[in-house]
Design a protein around this motif. Structure first.
Motif, PDB file in Angstrom:
ATOM      1  N   TRP A 161       0.834  -1.214   0.000  1.00  0.00           N
ATOM      2  CA  TRP A 161       0.000   0.000   0.000  1.00  0.00           C
ATOM      3  C   TRP A 161       0.861   1.254   0.000  1.00  0.00           C
ATOM      4  O   TRP A 161       1.804   1.381   0.777  1.00  0.00           O
ATOM      5  CB  TRP A 161      -0.930  -0.003   1.203  1.00  0.00           C
ATOM      6  N   ARG A 162       0.523   2.169  -0.919  1.00  0.00           N
ATOM      7  CA  ARG A 162       1.161   3.474  -0.974  1.00  0.00           C
ATOM      8  C   ARG A 162       0.102   4.518  -0.674  1.00  0.00           C
ATOM      9  O   ARG A 162      -0.771   4.798  -1.510  1.00  0.00           O
ATOM     10  CB  ARG A 162       1.786   3.715  -2.353  1.00  0.00           C
ATOM     11  N   ASP A 163       0.196   5.087   0.533  1.00  0.00           N
ATOM     12  CA  ASP A 163      -0.880   5.948   1.011  1.00  0.00           C
ATOM     13  C   ASP A 163      -1.037   7.195   0.154  1.00  0.00           C
ATOM     14  O   ASP A 163      -2.152   7.683  -0.053  1.00  0.00           O
ATOM     15  CB  ASP A 163      -0.616   6.334   2.473  1.00  0.00           C
ATOM     16  N   ARG A 164       0.076   7.719  -0.334  1.00  0.00           N
ATOM     17  CA  ARG A 164      -0.013   8.943  -1.123  1.00  0.00           C
ATOM     18  C   ARG A 164      -0.772   8.720  -2.421  1.00  0.00           C
ATOM     19  O   ARG A 164      -1.547   9.578  -2.868  1.00  0.00           O
ATOM     20  CB  ARG A 164       1.393   9.462  -1.416  1.00  0.00           C
ATOM     21  N   ARG A 165      -0.565   7.560  -3.028  1.00  0.00           N
ATOM     22  CA  ARG A 165      -1.237   7.259  -4.299  1.00  0.00           C
ATOM     23  C   ARG A 165      -2.541   6.497  -4.103  1.00  0.00           C
ATOM     24  O   ARG A 165      -3.274   6.260  -5.058  1.00  0.00           O
ATOM     25  CB  ARG A 165      -0.301   6.433  -5.194  1.00  0.00           C
TER      26      ARG A 165
END
Length: 938
Positions: A303-307
């Protein structure tokens, strides 16, 4: 007093003439008086029907507050009302319980009008935010979406009806089917991940929220302000690209599996790498497309929170199937997800992947007989009579090339192909009979070697038919090389995959669908088509010492990375098969009955690289002297001696073509140019003055071309039922389409004295062999040894001998007879005979085991044997001489004549060097100057 703005000719509405009094704002709906309240926020442009709507700055009072003083704001006269409170007007407000009253002062200009509303109004739509990951006090992660309402928080007299939507519709199941109310000063409502269960109703959908504002005390009023829907957010699994288009000539296409929802395990303080969702891909039974991986694992750690996404990927590749079947939609689905600890994903069905697979052209080139060659695009043959090494074909876009060697194969100046060298990546494979060179050669013996310094790339396979007349190489790219041995020549057939479209050069021409440029020379010059294009073929001559026969090309660093394994992902049948060769599915390979000899060839080549102490013929087969030809030779021009001879040749060649088991259906298809094949055969006979040897290749050429063309055309395939259990049917299918029986039942070589039945020759009486060419009424023919030199026990084991043979087949009664003459001194000699098992190597070679000789035992310094071969243990070939000797003291010829070396002794059957002591009597030694046959005292 009710407030009613004045309308005149100069202004739309205006309160410029308003008297300072107490006013109640009302409107009439359905003949009923409905209370309104003054706007509490900056109105929209042209709000309240005027250019400058005046609005209340601050909040409305409660009943207990009594009369309060407030400011009314006049916006700037611009398109966007900035600033929205340019000037203020003093007013007073009182809450009368059921309505409000306002003490209003007149406005400054006519365009300024006090603005009122029946319901609260949102100036813009709600904002959906998230998913945002939080951690509970127990250490369990969760995410939530927030529905943010754009309304001033200080006004507590409003409430909002919030509903969560999925693809624009309310959920059919609780709790998300409920309507939620936001009141007080709260301006956000949250939906947690657990609220999205069951996932089938809420995942893989666009999530949004709708908001409708109300004033108190209108809880029970079914009508409120305008209903606004927020922006949406796709919550679930997506693919990028959304439509995967793969073509056979393309590289693999990367497909990203994207989750816009994080994978969260519902256990305290879970390890992010251990929270896993298993994606299991199913590409169906057709195997039109293969994948780099059939199973993917998505974790919390991705998981990439920014994207706002987690991504894993695989690659899809269109299988080179060598069938021109256009564009097809391919079934590509993921099974229901498995994620027990992440309940939002568990048993969720991801959407299907939309995959389109496009077929691209392939092409075959052939050179047979004298040789006459048919290029990739132009289906007419031309002849080349030069001796030397030539580029048959090469790719201009990848490390792939095929070289050929020709030799003088008859006294009238014609040449024949005697060897082929093929390279793909770092693999170099030699199929060579040029070591049998010579016009007096009775039988061409073809050997197969891996010249490259390491094992063949995974997926590259070498096959041969039972008697060794056919050698096939299947490369991982899909390129296919077939070499057929005749008595004095090789027939070469090369099929290239769609990857090489517009990227080939050489004798085989430019593969681009345009036959006019097939005769393009190495210098780029396009030559006109002619039957003997001498200048064109000479342009592709390879400089001496620079061919694949003579040297290895520079290593290709990317070759190993360009040969990845791809997987057939068939979950229904449980077939998860990952191999490099899955990248291509040549139907020829599917119906092929020939033996896979890849491991055997790899092993022999490994042995050659590691040691020379072997009885195999490998080294001598690769180090022979080759005649590179005369660069100044003139083109051959031979004519028939008579028209009768020409007519006889035409009939012989036509009959030879008709000997094909598939002649009738192949001719009927119109895909095979029979006349070109016959003409090539006739030219062979003309140049050789009627040599019938070349008739053997006619039916083979016909069969190979027919097979190639039929298998490319999808109209010849038949639907194959899934429940088919007949192994011949299963074996003869490509995907779910059945190969026509006249192709799948074609014999690998024409049956010379028999009939082709279901792919195998049924031989006539007294005939055996793969092609029924061996006459059992006649003994095998022994032409000699493959290694003509005497066998030195210092360099070879000398326990296995290889004979060049004719009229021999792989029969249970294949035996070798070894005769040794034993010298009994004054009593003469006796002939000692041994029978050892014969090992069939090919139609032209048999190996015989040799018992331990007196030379091995130290009883003699040389021994001469006579070796013969029998197919039935009764009738034997003529004898071939085989000599075993010890080179320490002997120099022996192949005929058994031996001479003693200088400075050595031959004592009691053993060799000793000068100065070497007697092992049982140190007082004597080998002194050749005194005697070379006994010990000399010291």
């Amino acid at each position: 007093m009710a407030h009613n703005a004045v309308k005149n000719d100069s202004c739309i509405f205006n309160d410029h003439q308003l008297k300072t009094l107490w006013y109640r704002m009302v409107s009439t709906t359905d003949n009923k008086l409905v209370s309104l309240r003054m706007y509490q926020q900056c109105p929209r442009t042209q709000g309240c029907g005027t250019d400058r709507p005046v609005w209340l700055k601050g909040t409305h009072p409660t009943v207990a507050d009594g009369i309060v003083s407030r400011k009314a704001c006049v916006p700037n006269f611009t398109e966007e009302y900035k600033p929205c409170c340019r000037r203020e007007i003093d007013i007073r407000v009182k809450n009368c319980g059921a309505y409000f009253v306002y003490q209003l002062n007149k406005t400054h200009i006519c365009e300024e009008v006090y603005c009122s509303a029946k319901y609260p109004s949102l100036l813009r739509r709600p904002k959906l935010r998230g998913p945002k990951i939080l951690k509970t006090a127990q250490g369990v992660e969760e995410f939530r979406f927030g529905c943010h309402i754009p309304y001033p928080a200080h006004d507590a007299d409003v409430f909002f009806m919030v509903r969560w939507l999925f693809d624009g519709k309310p959920s059919p199941v609780a709790p998300m089917s409920q309507i939620y109310y936001v009141n007080g000063t709260s301006r956000v409502h949250y939906m947690k991940d657990i609220h999205m269960l069951p996932a089938a109703y809420h995942m893989n959908k666009h999530v949004s929220c709708s908001v409708q504002p109300f004033f108190y005390p209108q809880w029970s009023n079914p009508h409120g302000g305008k209903l606004w829907e927020s922006n949406s957010y796709f919550a679930g699994i997506q693919f990028n690209p959304p439509v995967v288009r793969v073509e056979e000539k393309m590289q693999a296409v990367k497909v990203k599996v994207i989750s816009t929802i994080p994978v969260l395990c519902k256990i305290p303080n879970a390890d992010p790498s251990k929270c896993v969702v298993d994606f299991n891909l199913d590409l169906g039974e057709g195997n039109e497309v293969v994948a780099e991986e059939c199973s993917l694992q998505l974790t919390r750690a991705h998981w990439r929170d920014r994207r706002k996404r987690a991504t894993v990927s695989t690659k899809l590749l269109s299988v080179r199937d060598f069938v021109s079947d256009g564009t097809k939609n391919v079934s590509a689905v993921f099974q229901k997800l498995s994620a027990v600890q992440a309940p939002l994903f568990h048993q969720l069905q991801p959407p299907d992947i939309r995959v389109e697979s496009s077929s691209d052209a392939t092409a075959m080139c052939s050179c047979t007989g004298d040789p006459h060659c048919t290029p990739f695009d132009r289906k007419e043959t031309f002849h080349m009579y030069s001796v030397g090494e030539f580029v048959l074909a090469k790719s201009t876009s990848r490390p792939f090339e095929v070289h050929m060697r020709t030799w003088k194969c008859n006294s009238r100046g014609a040449s024949c192909i005697c060897g082929v060298a093929a390279r793909e990546g770092n693999d170099v494979i030699l199929i060579d009979g040029c070591h049998s060179v010579g016009l007096k050669m009775k039988q061409m013996r073809v050997t197969t070697h891996v010249k490259s310094n390491s094992q063949l790339a995974a997926g590259t396979r070498i096959k041969r038919n039972k008697d060794g007349r056919i050698i096939e190489v299947f490369f991982t790219s899909g390129a296919y090389l077939k070499v057929l041995s005749n008595r004095r020549s090789l027939g070469v057939y090369l099929t290239v995959p769609s990857d090489d479209f517009e990227n080939t050069a050489g004798i085989c021409g430019v593969f681009n669908g345009n036959g006019s440029d097939d005769l393009t020379g190495s210098d780029g010059v396009k030559h006109r088509f002619e039957r003997i294009p001498y200048v064109f073929t000479e342009s592709w001559r390879i400089q001496k010492g620079h061919s694949l026969f003579d040297q290895l090309p520079p290593p290709e660093p990317s070759a190993s990375t360009n040969n990845p394994a791809f997987c057939q992902c068939n979950r229904r049948t449980g077939n998860i098969d990952c191999r490099p060769e899955n990248r291509q599915r040549n139907p020829v390979r599917k119906i092929n009955r020939n033996k896979d000899i890849t491991d055997e060839v790899n092993r022999k080549s490994r042995l050659r690289r590691s040691t020379t102490f072997t009885d195999t013929a490998t080294d001598s087969d690769m180090t022979y002297n080759y005649d590179y030809g005369d660069l100044n030779a003139t083109a051959v021009n031979v004519k028939w001696s008579s028209s009768a001879q020409m007519k006889a040749a035409i009939k012989l060649c036509t009959d030879a073509a008709k000997a094909s088991s598939a002649f009738t259906p192949c001719e009927k298809s119109g895909l095979v140019n029979v006349q070109e094949i016959v003409d090539g055969c006739v030219d062979d006979m003309k140049i050789t003055n009627g040599d019938k040897t070349y008739l053997d290749s006619v039916a083979s050429t016909f069969d190979t071309i027919c097979q190639e063309e039929i298998l490319k055309d999808p109209k010849y395939y038949t639907a194959q039922p899934d429940e088919a259990s007949d192994p011949t049917v299963t074996w003869g299918t490509t995907g779910t389409m059945g190969i026509p029986s006249f192709i799948s039942n074609m014999c690998s070589t024409p049956c010379k004295n028999g009939t082709c039945v279901n792919g195998a020759c049924v031989c006539d009486k007294n005939c055996v062999g793969d092609d029924c060419s061996v006459d059992t009424t006649k003994p095998p023919i022994a032409f000699g040894l493959t290694r003509s030199d005497a066998c030195d026990i210092r360099t070879r084991p000398c326990r296995l001998v290889f004979l060049v043979m004719g009229n021999v087949a792989d029969t249970p009664g294949l035996w070798c007879r070894v005769k040794e003459r034993v010298n009994l001194g004054p009593f003469g000699g006796v002939l000692r005979m041994f029978r050892t098992k014969g090992h069939f190597q090919s139609y032209a070679e048999v190996s015989c085991e040799i018992p331990e000789s007196p030379v091995h035992k130290g009883l003699k310094t040389s021994s001469t044997y006579q070796i013969s071969v029998s197919s039935d243990g009764t009738t034997w070939s003529s004898d071939v001489t085989f000599v075993v000797y010890d080179s320490l003291c002997q120099i022996c010829g192949a005929d058994g004549t031996c001479t003693l070396k200088s400075r050595t002794c031959s004592i009691n059957g053993k060799c000793y060097a000068a100065g070497e002591h007697n092992p049982v009597n140190r007082g004597s030694m080998c002194i050749p100057s005194l005697t070379a046959s006994d010990w000399s005292s010291t």
